[in-house]
Scaffold this motif. Structure first.
Motif, mmCIF file in Angstrom:
data_model
loop_
_atom_site.group_PDB
_atom_site.id
_atom_site.type_symbol
_atom_site.label_atom_id
_atom_site.label_comp_id
_atom_site.label_asym_id
_atom_site.label_seq_id
_atom_site.Cartn_x
_atom_site.Cartn_y
_atom_site.Cartn_z
ATOM 1 N N UNK A 90 56.418 43.849 44.768
ATOM 2 C CA UNK A 90 55.583 44.044 45.376
ATOM 3 C C UNK A 90 56.009 42.799 46.420
ATOM 4 N N UNK A 91 56.053 42.761 47.917
ATOM 5 C CA UNK A 91 56.327 42.556 48.562
ATOM 6 C C UNK A 91 54.464 42.111 49.936
ATOM 7 N N UNK A 92 54.391 41.327 50.309
ATOM 8 C CA UNK A 92 52.916 41.489 51.427
ATOM 9 C C UNK A 92 53.646 40.037 52.047
ATOM 10 N N UNK A 93 51.975 38.814 52.323
ATOM 11 C CA UNK A 93 51.835 38.286 52.978
ATOM 12 C C UNK A 93 50.857 37.588 52.433
ATOM 13 N N UNK A 101 49.717 40.953 41.225
ATOM 14 C CA UNK A 101 49.756 41.569 39.871
ATOM 15 C C UNK A 101 48.026 41.985 40.141
ATOM 16 N N UNK A 102 47.123 41.058 40.559
ATOM 17 C CA UNK A 102 46.043 41.490 40.872
ATOM 18 C C UNK A 102 45.809 42.954 42.026
ATOM 19 N N UNK A 138 45.656 42.511 37.279
ATOM 20 C CA UNK A 138 45.776 41.478 36.968
ATOM 21 C C UNK A 138 46.058 40.583 35.991
ATOM 22 N N UNK A 139 46.227 39.493 35.650
ATOM 23 C CA UNK A 139 47.128 38.608 34.028
ATOM 24 C C UNK A 139 45.706 38.264 33.571
ATOM 25 N N UNK A 158 57.467 38.020 47.804
ATOM 26 C CA UNK A 158 58.441 38.964 46.775
ATOM 27 C C UNK A 158 58.669 38.189 46.257
ATOM 28 N N UNK A 159 57.828 39.459 44.629
ATOM 29 C CA UNK A 159 58.080 39.346 43.990
ATOM 30 C C UNK A 159 58.037 40.756 43.491
ATOM 31 N N UNK A 160 59.338 40.435 42.438
ATOM 32 C CA UNK A 160 59.857 41.947 41.307
ATOM 33 C C UNK A 160 59.663 41.907 39.814
#
Length: 347
Positions: free
Chosen positions: A201-204, A267-268, A273-274, A229-231
């Motif tokens: 997941x790659x965002x600002x 994740x949301x 979402x968690x 960035x989250x893998x």
């Protein structure tokens, strides 16, 4: 809006407005430019107190309109918070030497004093445990702290016990493992499951325009936007016997960057979402009503985000040795995962 913080001059923070900032209110634009560290009301009061200069001249009108190229300087007052006191709060110590201390933080423990939490924090506990050996680089309210976990996030943290260690660890966290052995992995229980077993997941991320206390996925041009960035890797999926999409899943998240609430927001953002996240997953709270008992009661009673810092690797600041620490899934998350397995099975 405009550009973010581009230089720091002693007690001044200086910004330059870009073309997109033309016509914006000074207080509104400056709130965004301060990367979410000050509320709009706080910015307004600082302007009214004469602590903001526009192109070298003091301005006291929060509604003042900006032009492209305007230089805005903000003079922050010295903090007046009292120095935290040592408190005999039990700590789960995974490792300790003259340079670092690694702890397994329980959910519910705030890392450092702040508004609403002047005491009873991890810092208070560390001051009692370590005495005068803690590093002071982080400031009197954050001695030794080089990274943090949210109050309701459990798991592994490392704290520096002297200035040399603080500098070395801070550099590793800033590098995010690009040139060092720094690694961070989290376990999260989320609603549903990503459509791929692994992904990125790659965002600002920046301050939410709807709620200034929250983070959100934002455009790259927002003044406080920060690349994130989250893998992720799906470890378990709790399927629905009817063959529908998984009800929930256990996901491992590895951070390539370390932004505020990064995993929770990411994740949301992808629709998962968690579980228990009242800030970023509130819209999913009624899903508990569709679950069979006793899982329904377990999920309804789970009042924290289901997130655990399961492992942390870093290079020792003195020896350079790569050190890895792990924390097993805490009892509350273990019981929750077990409830989903029993109710739906796992794949």
């Amino acid at each position: 809006m405009g550009t973010g913080l581009n230089e720091r001059e002693g007690e001044l923070e200086a910004f330059t407005a870009d073309e997109a900032a033309a016509g914006a209110r000074l207080d509104q634009w400056l709130t965004g430019a301060c990367a979410g560290t000050l509320s709009r009301n706080r910015i307004k009061h600082l302007i009214e107190q004469g602590r903001v200069r526009l192109n070298g001249e003091t301005v006291a009108e929060p509604k003042r309109k900006l032009r492209a190229g305007d230089r805005v300087e903000l003079a922050l007052p010295e903090p007046e918070d009292p120095e935290p006191a040592p408190e005999a709060i039990p700590l789960s110590v995974l490792y300790e030497d003259a340079d670092v201390i690694v702890i397994d933080k329980p959910a519910g423990l705030v890392v450092h004093p702040g508004p609403g939490n002047p005491s009873g924090t991890l810092v208070n506990a560390l001051l009692a445990h370590c005495g005068d050996t803690l590093s002071g680089i982080g400031g009197v309210k954050r001695p030794g702290i080089v990274h943090r976990l949210d109050k309701e996030t459990s798991g592994v943290m490392v704290v520096a016990k002297n200035d040399r260690a603080h500098q070395a660890l801070s550099a590793q966290f800033a590098d995010h493992g690009r040139t060092t052995g720094m690694r961070r992995a989290y376990l999260a229980l989320v609603w549903g499951a990503p459509d791929r077993m692994t992904g990125t997941i790659e965002t600002f991320l920046g301050r939410s325009s709807r709620d200034r206390m929250k983070q959100a996925v934002v455009g790259e041009t927002q003044p406080d936007a920060r690349y994130a960035v989250t893998h992720f890797k799906v470890l378990e999926r709790y399927g629905d016997p009817t063959g529908a999409s998984p009800v929930a899943s256990l996901v491992e998240c590895r951070l390539e960057t370390g932004r505020t609430h990064q995993i929770r927001v990411h994740m949301a953002h992808v629709g998962h979402p968690l579980i228990g996240d009242q800030d970023y997953g509130k819209g999913f709270s009624t899903k508990a009503n569709t679950l069979p008992s006793p899982l329904r009661e377990a999920v309804s009673g789970f009042t924290r985000q289901a997130l655990h810092a399961a492992s942390l690797a870093f290079e020792h600041p003195a020896s350079g040795e790569l050190m890895t620490f792990q924390s097993p899934l805490p009892a509350d998350m273990t019981e929750l995962a077990s409830g989903f397995r029993q109710a739906f099975g796992k794949t």
